[in-house]
Enzyme design. Sequence first.
Site, PDB file in Angstrom:
ATOM      1  N   CYS A 170      27.637  47.565  36.534  1.00 50.15           N
ATOM      2  CA  CYS A 170      27.226  46.194  36.950  1.00 50.15           C
ATOM      3  C   CYS A 170      27.993  45.852  38.244  1.00 50.15           C
ATOM      4  O   CYS A 170      27.062  45.238  39.227  1.00 50.15           O
ATOM      5  CB  CYS A 170      27.935  45.444  35.959  1.00 50.15           C
ATOM      6  SG  CYS A 170      27.585  43.467  36.255  1.00 50.15           S
ATOM      7  N   CYS A 176      33.957  45.854  28.569  1.00 47.40           N
ATOM      8  CA  CYS A 176      32.562  45.542  28.990  1.00 47.40           C
ATOM      9  C   CYS A 176      31.789  46.980  29.005  1.00 47.40           C
ATOM     10  O   CYS A 176      32.247  47.902  29.709  1.00 47.40           O
ATOM     11  CB  CYS A 176      32.505  44.803  30.306  1.00 47.40           C
ATOM     12  SG  CYS A 176      30.622  44.764  30.624  1.00 47.40           S
ATOM     13  N   GLN A 178      33.244  24.065  39.988  1.00 48.70           N
ATOM     14  CA  GLN A 178      33.879  24.819  39.835  1.00 48.70           C
ATOM     15  C   GLN A 178      33.897  25.845  38.349  1.00 48.70           C
ATOM     16  O   GLN A 178      33.611  25.077  37.472  1.00 48.70           O
ATOM     17  CB  GLN A 178      35.527  24.707  39.891  1.00 48.70           C
ATOM     18  CG  GLN A 178      35.980  24.363  41.333  1.00 48.70           C
ATOM     19  CD  GLN A 178      36.204  25.578  42.200  1.00 48.70           C
ATOM     20  OE1 GLN A 178      36.169  26.372  41.979  1.00 48.70           O
ATOM     21  NE2 GLN A 178      37.144  25.080  43.453  1.00 48.70           N
ATOM     22  N   CYS A 210      32.199  42.528  38.044  1.00 48.64           N
ATOM     23  CA  CYS A 210      33.808  42.620  38.004  1.00 48.64           C
ATOM     24  C   CYS A 210      34.204  43.983  38.616  1.00 48.64           C
ATOM     25  O   CYS A 210      33.308  45.017  38.599  1.00 48.64           O
ATOM     26  CB  CYS A 210      34.139  42.693  36.475  1.00 48.64           C
ATOM     27  SG  CYS A 210      33.673  41.310  35.638  1.00 48.64           S
ATOM     28  N   CYS A 215      39.535  29.956  49.431  1.00 49.21           N
ATOM     29  CA  CYS A 215      39.073  31.403  48.683  1.00 49.21           C
ATOM     30  C   CYS A 215      38.795  32.440  49.147  1.00 49.21           C
ATOM     31  O   CYS A 215      38.235  33.421  48.703  1.00 49.21           O
ATOM     32  CB  CYS A 215      37.531  30.874  48.078  1.00 49.21           C
ATOM     33  SG  CYS A 215      36.306  30.537  49.480  1.00 49.21           S
ATOM     34  N   TYR A 264      35.173  18.854  53.039  1.00 48.86           N
ATOM     35  CA  TYR A 264      34.219  19.604  52.435  1.00 48.86           C
ATOM     36  C   TYR A 264      34.471  19.000  50.872  1.00 48.86           C
ATOM     37  O   TYR A 264      34.851  19.939  49.903  1.00 48.86           O
ATOM     38  CB  TYR A 264      34.823  21.204  52.488  1.00 48.86           C
ATOM     39  CG  TYR A 264      34.724  21.585  53.971  1.00 48.86           C
ATOM     40  CD1 TYR A 264      33.455  22.220  54.405  1.00 48.86           C
ATOM     41  CD2 TYR A 264      36.024  21.688  54.614  1.00 48.86           C
ATOM     42  CE1 TYR A 264      33.368  22.766  55.644  1.00 48.86           C
ATOM     43  CE2 TYR A 264      35.831  22.227  56.004  1.00 48.86           C
ATOM     44  CZ  TYR A 264      34.773  22.776  56.364  1.00 48.86           C
ATOM     45  OH  TYR A 264      34.755  23.211  57.652  1.00 48.86           O
TER      46      TYR A 264
END
Length: 463
Positions: A84, A78, A290, A87, A415, A319
């Site tokens: 940025c 990138c 997702q 990532c 997560c 959830y």
Amino acid sequence: MTKKTPPVKKNELVELIFEDITHEGAGVGKIGGYPLFVPYALPGEKAKVKVINVKKNFGFGKLVETVEESPARVDPPCNVYYKCGGCQLQHMSYEMQLEMKRNQVQNALKKIGHIVDIPIHPTIGMEDPWRYRNKVQIPVGSQNGELITGFYRKRSHDIIDDMERCIITDEVNDRMIDAVREIANRLGISAYDEEKNRGLLRHIMVRSGQETKQTMIVLITKKEKIPALEKLVDEIVKTYPEVKSVVQNINPERTNVILGKKSKVLWGDPYIYDEIGGIRFAISAKSFYQVNPVQTKKLYDKALEYAALTGKETVIDAYCGIGTISLFLAKNAKKVYGVEVVPEAISDAKENAKLNQIENAEFFVGQAEKVMPWWKAQGLRPDVIVVDPPRKGCDESFLQAMIDMKPKRIVYVSCNPSTLARDLKILDEGGYETKEVQPVDMFPQTTHIECVVWLELDFVDQK
């Protein structure tokens, strides 16, 4: 007692050998036992580092020069990677990313949950860990009288003006962002200026169906009435046949929150459609869906495996969102009850059940920790509970509600390894043994990791 002084000073140049890596992807090197955290450094590397912040027990540094490189170091593809911040791991080989994420889960379970000696499988990765995101939302700004689009620089709200593309998002999303910006610019539609709180176009969101190739464009604006908006929409839909829906979301507030409360369809349908594992989903502008469908299928397949359904079980999906996991479960269960606090998500879940002609799944609006005791009082006895909470994990009252219902099995989709470890410790004290953990890389090139956990009720507690 003499106060211990850190062995380094701010702006000092030091040479470090990196021994470890944090869950945020920073290399860890030590001077006299004093740790320095340095972004973009990898374990095994020797480097020159400028000390930029010194605290009592640790400090932070900036990588100046790599003296000895790790074989896992790669050139980020990138062009704006170091600006940025979207990532964090593009400088690291994908094999090392997967190993780092498994270690992150293992360390959290050991240190926070005191859970050891259970199988934590190697992270399930992607064959091609690029161009996987089916959704992108990009801020719009102005420079020299022209519209610009791009992500914000790290820790700022300055748009990166030389951002050519985002190589973790679907290529169609890149093309649609460019197209909307160019047409809006030609039509004289102004960018929103958050400092002055004026202007019109705040963000452009693009959602795409990986299987269906359908695309939705969402224009987030400060005001409802926008000059030349009809011309903008007309040109988009005539030029790009994959666009099936154009939506305007109005956000008049002075806020960092991207979406406002009001949305309206400008052209086409209120939904686009996509498929995962043979199940079709309707996706609206605000639907939670997702962002990596390829890995979502692997995640849900593992959740189904751990649920071990035979067609006779009653399942609760807490959830449940728009019913993604619920509908997978319903294909193999006797009955599935989904609960979610967001009314719009439950509305979508019911529509998705109809769309797939699934009649053994019911959906309810409410807080799981309040709905589940009521279900228990009504005589509902689930065999399996599947839970997929937000990053903050589960409330203790919800965990207690699960323990009180005594399902034979719990499948926990997480997560956040830290809150997962905390919750597993509580469930362990409530009689549930953690049997296996499977990390799944849903977000390659970033530090995020999801995992699926299989828990069984101890035989003694079943009595």
